[in-house]
Design an enzyme around this catalytic site. Structure first.
Site, PDB file in Angstrom:
ATOM      1  N   GLU A 175       7.575   6.756  -5.793  1.00 26.69           N
ATOM      2  CA  GLU A 175       8.703   7.556  -5.334  1.00 26.69           C
ATOM      3  C   GLU A 175       9.708   6.748  -4.535  1.00 26.69           C
ATOM      4  O   GLU A 175      10.923   6.892  -4.723  1.00 26.69           O
ATOM      5  CB  GLU A 175       8.210   8.716  -4.447  1.00 26.69           C
ATOM      6  CG  GLU A 175       7.704   9.923  -5.185  1.00 26.69           C
ATOM      7  CD  GLU A 175       7.264  11.028  -4.235  1.00 26.69           C
ATOM      8  OE1 GLU A 175       7.557  12.196  -4.527  1.00 26.69           O
ATOM      9  OE2 GLU A 175       6.640  10.730  -3.199  1.00 26.69           O
ATOM     10  N   TRP A 202       5.526  35.506  14.020  1.00 25.27           N
ATOM     11  CA  TRP A 202       5.061  35.512  12.638  1.00 25.27           C
ATOM     12  C   TRP A 202       3.915  36.506  12.591  1.00 25.27           C
ATOM     13  O   TRP A 202       2.915  36.366  13.256  1.00 25.27           O
ATOM     14  CB  TRP A 202       4.600  34.132  12.183  1.00 25.27           C
ATOM     15  CG  TRP A 202       4.027  34.167  10.813  1.00 25.27           C
ATOM     16  CD1 TRP A 202       2.736  33.965  10.440  1.00 25.27           C
ATOM     17  CD2 TRP A 202       4.733  34.467   9.598  1.00 25.27           C
ATOM     18  NE1 TRP A 202       2.592  34.110   9.091  1.00 25.27           N
ATOM     19  CE2 TRP A 202       3.802  34.421   8.541  1.00 25.27           C
ATOM     20  CE3 TRP A 202       6.069  34.773   9.309  1.00 25.27           C
ATOM     21  CZ2 TRP A 202       4.155  34.670   7.219  1.00 25.27           C
ATOM     22  CZ3 TRP A 202       6.426  35.018   7.989  1.00 25.27           C
ATOM     23  CH2 TRP A 202       5.477  34.958   6.971  1.00 25.27           C
ATOM     24  N   ARG A 205       8.281  28.479  14.295  1.00 29.83           N
ATOM     25  CA  ARG A 205       6.959  29.076  14.493  1.00 29.83           C
ATOM     26  C   ARG A 205       6.878  30.521  14.018  1.00 29.83           C
ATOM     27  O   ARG A 205       5.785  31.104  13.990  1.00 29.83           O
ATOM     28  CB  ARG A 205       6.585  29.014  15.980  1.00 29.83           C
ATOM     29  CG  ARG A 205       6.557  27.620  16.561  1.00 29.83           C
ATOM     30  CD  ARG A 205       6.250  27.652  18.035  1.00 29.83           C
ATOM     31  NE  ARG A 205       4.903  28.100  18.292  1.00 29.83           N
ATOM     32  CZ  ARG A 205       3.838  27.310  18.384  1.00 29.83           C
ATOM     33  NH1 ARG A 205       3.982  26.001  18.212  1.00 29.83           N
ATOM     34  NH2 ARG A 205       2.639  27.802  18.630  1.00 29.83           N
ATOM     35  N   GLU A 213      -2.090  10.571  -4.968  1.00 25.52           N
ATOM     36  CA  GLU A 213      -1.015  10.761  -4.006  1.00 25.52           C
ATOM     37  C   GLU A 213      -0.472   9.410  -3.523  1.00 25.52           C
ATOM     38  O   GLU A 213       0.744   9.244  -3.352  1.00 25.52           O
ATOM     39  CB  GLU A 213      -1.507  11.599  -2.834  1.00 25.52           C
ATOM     40  CG  GLU A 213      -0.504  11.814  -1.707  1.00 25.52           C
ATOM     41  CD  GLU A 213       0.741  12.581  -2.111  1.00 25.52           C
ATOM     42  OE1 GLU A 213       1.700  12.576  -1.319  1.00 25.52           O
ATOM     43  OE2 GLU A 213       0.771  13.177  -3.211  1.00 25.52           O
ATOM     44  N   ASN A 251       0.750  34.458  21.793  1.00 23.59           N
ATOM     45  CA  ASN A 251       0.561  33.667  20.579  1.00 23.59           C
ATOM     46  C   ASN A 251      -0.933  33.518  20.368  1.00 23.59           C
ATOM     47  O   ASN A 251      -1.654  33.124  21.292  1.00 23.59           O
ATOM     48  CB  ASN A 251       1.225  32.292  20.720  1.00 23.59           C
ATOM     49  CG  ASN A 251       0.990  31.418  19.508  1.00 23.59           C
ATOM     50  OD1 ASN A 251       0.831  31.923  18.400  1.00 23.59           O
ATOM     51  ND2 ASN A 251       0.952  30.115  19.716  1.00 23.59           N
ATOM     52  N   GLY A 252      -1.417  33.831  19.168  1.00 25.25           N
ATOM     53  CA  GLY A 252      -2.839  33.717  18.893  1.00 25.25           C
ATOM     54  C   GLY A 252      -3.382  34.981  18.272  1.00 25.25           C
ATOM     55  O   GLY A 252      -2.620  35.831  17.769  1.00 25.25           O
ATOM     56  N   LYS A 268       3.409   8.166  -3.949  1.00 25.97           N
ATOM     57  CA  LYS A 268       4.253   7.735  -2.834  1.00 25.97           C
ATOM     58  C   LYS A 268       4.875   6.366  -3.126  1.00 25.97           C
ATOM     59  O   LYS A 268       6.052   6.141  -2.855  1.00 25.97           O
ATOM     60  CB  LYS A 268       3.437   7.673  -1.536  1.00 25.97           C
ATOM     61  CG  LYS A 268       3.139   9.027  -0.946  1.00 25.97           C
ATOM     62  CD  LYS A 268       4.397   9.710  -0.464  1.00 25.97           C
ATOM     63  CE  LYS A 268       4.211  11.212  -0.412  1.00 25.97           C
ATOM     64  NZ  LYS A 268       4.278  11.885  -1.710  1.00 25.97           N
ATOM     65  N   HIS A 326     -12.906   2.226 -19.236  1.00 22.17           N
ATOM     66  CA  HIS A 326     -12.473   3.006 -20.385  1.00 22.17           C
ATOM     67  C   HIS A 326     -11.002   2.796 -20.699  1.00 22.17           C
ATOM     68  O   HIS A 326     -10.357   3.677 -21.267  1.00 22.17           O
ATOM     69  CB  HIS A 326     -12.764   4.490 -20.155  1.00 22.17           C
ATOM     70  CG  HIS A 326     -14.211   4.804 -20.037  1.00 22.17           C
ATOM     71  ND1 HIS A 326     -15.058   4.870 -21.120  1.00 22.17           N
ATOM     72  CD2 HIS A 326     -14.989   5.032 -18.949  1.00 22.17           C
ATOM     73  CE1 HIS A 326     -16.282   5.146 -20.726  1.00 22.17           C
ATOM     74  NE2 HIS A 326     -16.263   5.243 -19.396  1.00 22.17           N
ATOM     75  N   CYS A 361       3.312  32.026  16.517  1.00 20.72           N
ATOM     76  CA  CYS A 361       4.454  32.624  17.203  1.00 20.72           C
ATOM     77  C   CYS A 361       4.957  31.650  18.264  1.00 20.72           C
ATOM     78  O   CYS A 361       4.273  30.694  18.628  1.00 20.72           O
ATOM     79  CB  CYS A 361       4.051  33.938  17.863  1.00 20.72           C
ATOM     80  SG  CYS A 361       3.311  35.135  16.732  1.00 20.72           S
ATOM     81  N   LYS A 400      14.355  17.131  -2.386  1.00 18.40           N
ATOM     82  CA  LYS A 400      13.259  17.592  -1.526  1.00 18.40           C
ATOM     83  C   LYS A 400      12.579  18.819  -2.105  1.00 18.40           C
ATOM     84  O   LYS A 400      11.361  18.933  -2.106  1.00 18.40           O
ATOM     85  CB  LYS A 400      13.796  17.897  -0.121  1.00 18.40           C
ATOM     86  CG  LYS A 400      12.717  18.300   0.874  1.00 18.40           C
ATOM     87  CD  LYS A 400      11.748  17.146   1.118  1.00 18.40           C
ATOM     88  CE  LYS A 400      10.635  17.522   2.052  1.00 18.40           C
ATOM     89  NZ  LYS A 400       9.587  16.494   2.109  1.00 18.40           N
TER      90      LYS A 400
END
Length: 612
Positions: A491, A76, A27, A484, A101-102, A488, A507, A2, A607
């Protein structure tokens, strides 16, 4: 997660609070609210709405609230559905107002005690207990607001940041934090609080970051900070010129580079309120998660692209803890007739939450007998979040570069939290769990250390500028990191790159290795290290050029001609996949710069893939 903002001034603070909420909206999007103490009638005036901050702004035009003291919140939901009565701020006896918040872990126990004392609860949240606790201290103990807050937070278990005002004390704003960030903004004849500095950028560039356990007493002309023992302390002033930091590139040449360097901060945000002092706060998964996790017998992860790689790392983590796990590309899952074992949790991963194949896979789960669904996502209002039973939000903030960087590392953090939550139900001891959580708490600092390699990696990139192919190697959970890294590079530099488990070299891929084929490998210190070193000797024997990113405790025995080694420092094995991601991102970025490609908007890519 939050967002909190508060202000005390000579002027009407409502516009300041509203703009702060707009800047904190990443948030939370479920609801928003504001309360001010109006000096014209010395009453608290509160307004709350469901949905985005714009809904609150429109309501304020019809029902204005004003005053020189106020707090506001964008939420949230964790405890209690998104609705007006669960929106912050929360009041007690029209006297005390609180934003939070928490997660308060012991709120049920506190709530029962307060009900027995005659307090009535209007919401389902954990936050309302804080407002009533403070009111109780004020009425029963005859203390002032600062002491009432101090006595109240001493009863709380969990993570929190708080903003508190009181009708009977119109000259003070009280703030407190433990496990959730809170910053104090310094003005001239006015002061502010917020969850981050960007929320206050229009009104001040001078800040004090409250530390763990701090309580701040804030007035127009002064402020005082007390540590957890109640002793007055000095906290250093910080200065920021990042008014447009979230929207622009700042001093960075590209959004991608900015987002790579934001990773320590966003990882810390993703951990906020979910780990605290070596403890995993399971309530952060939501009020229904514990009951679901108790029944989980296995996990099925579905995702696309970079998110799929995150899922592959999670499989190693989960299986190492005794939890069966399968990982699948969403576009394949949609058209395959699968078998769902009893007690399987369906986990979807997406940065945008709108990836068409992943969303279709989630929508197909109803007929396949899953225990429940959980999404790991970076966009709170997305379709995946709305349609999943459980949600664990990453907190990467807006990611503009098409090649995902900070979204990926925050996904890994979220998956690590999930693995630990499920692992404790499969025999992970409390001491081992605490050690793993401490590694996560160290992660932002370890990522900062990895970013120090930027200049060295920029020089290393020159070896790739004229190449057309590259090979990435890894073993165990580092194999998906190699995947990954290869993604990158292809891309944004348009160099053809492939990733293989290092043990698969003989192999087939070894046939490709020669002096024109750069071979990149990540070398953490783990149980597979000696195996990987043997695989790399095979590359050297064929004249391949090696680029190694290694733990500083690793003696590669490979330094010499055609071998380049960069040390990342000592990296705990449990977080190594997250840390070793960073140099591969930087390598791809600097190679793309040398190739002259469009780093932030590479050709043919978007995106968010919202079509099949």
């Amino acid at each position: 997660m939050c967002g909190i903002v508060g202000a005390i001034a000579e002027r009407n603070v409502t516009p300041i609070l509203l703009e702060g909420l707009r800047r904190l909206e990443y948030r939370g999007y479920d609801s928003a609210g504001i309360v001010t103490l109006d000096s014209r009638d010395d009453r608290l005036h509160r307004l709350r709405t469901v949905g985005k901050v714009q809904a609150l702004a429109e309501r304020l035009q019809q029902e204005p609230v004003r005053g020189p003291l106020g707090i506001a919140h964008t939420r949230w939901a964790t405890h209690g559905e998104p609705c007006e009565r669960n929106a912050h701020p929360h009041l007690s006896n029209d006297s005390v107002a609180v934003v939070h918040n928490g997660i308060i872990e012991n709120y049920q126990e506190l709530k029962a005690s307060l009900i027995a004392a005659g307090y009535r609860f209007e919401s389902d949240t954990d936050t309302e207990v804080v407002a009533h606790l403070i009111d109780q201290q004020l009425r029963n103990n005859g203390v002032d607001l600062l002491a009432a807050v101090r006595q109240s937070v001493a009863q709380l278990t969990g993570a929190y940041s708080l903003g508190v005002i009181c009708r009977e004390d119109p000259e003070r704003l009280i703030a407190a934090r433990a496990g959730s960030p809170l910053v104090l903004g310094i003005g001239i004849g006015e002061h502010f609080i917020a969850s981050d500095v960007f929320a206050l950028a229009p009104v001040t560039q001078t800040f004090v970051f409250l530390e763990e356990g701090d309580i701040a007493e804030i007035q127009r002309e002064r402020f005082a900070i007390y540590d957890r023992s109640g002793q007055p302390v000095e906290r250093k002033l910080s200065y920021s010129g990042q008014m447009g930091a979230a929207a622009g590139k700042g001093s960075y040449r590209h959004f991608m580079l900015k987002e790579i360097f934001e990773q320590p901060a966003v990882v810390a945000e993703t951990l906020e309120g979910r780990v605290h002092q070596g403890r995993l706060l399971e309530d952060s998964f939501g009020p229904e998660a514990n009951a679901v996790f108790d029944q989980v017998q296995g996990v099925h992860i579905v995702a696309c692209g970079t998110s799929y790689h995150a899922g592959l790392v999670a499989r190693y983590w989960l299986e190492n803890l005794g939890i069966p796990c399968t990982v699948e590309v969403a576009s394949e899952y949609r058209y395959r007739r699968g078998v769902t074992p009893l007690g399987t949790l369906f986990v979807s991963i997406s940065q945008s939450g709108e990836t068409a194949d992943t969303l279709a896979a989630l929508r197909a789960t109803g007929a396949r007998g899953y225990l429940s669904t959980l999404t790991i996502c970076n966009v709170a209002e997305s379709s995946l979040v709305r349609e999943s039973a459980l949600t664990l939000l990453t907190r990467a903030g807006r990611e503009i570069g098409v090649a995902s960087t900070k979204a990926f590392t925050t996904q890994l953090v979220a998956l690590r939290l999930l693995a630990l939550a499920l692992g404790r139900r499969r025999g992970l001891s409390e001491s081992d769990l605490a050690a793993q959580v401490r590694d996560l708490e160290r992660l932002p600092r370890v990522l900062e250390e990895a970013l120090v390699l930027d200049s060295a990696i920029e020089r290393l990139a020159e070896h790739f500028a004229e190449k057309h192919h590259a090979l990435f190697l890894g073993r165990g959970p580092q194999y998906p990191i190699a995947m990954e890294g290869a993604l990158k590079l292809k891309e944004i530099s348009y160099i053809h790159a492939e990733a293989y488990p290092a043990g698969e070299l003989k192999h087939g891929p070894l046939a490709l290795v020669d002096a024109d084929m750069p071979v990149v490998c990540v070398l953490p210190k783990d149980g597979l290290l000696e195996k990987v070193l043997s695989n790399l000797q095979e590359v050297r024997a064929r004249g391949g050029e090696l680029f190694l990113f290694a733990d500083r405790e690793v003696d590669t025995h490979l330094s010499g001609v055609s071998t380049h080694v960069l040390s990342l420092g000592a990296v705990p094995e449990s977080i190594a996949p997250i840390v070793f991601t960073v140099p591969l991102q930087l390598l791809a970025y600097h190679v793309a710069i040398l190739k002259g490609t469009d780093v932030d908007q590479p050709r043919n890519l978007a995106k968010s893939v919202t079509v099949e």
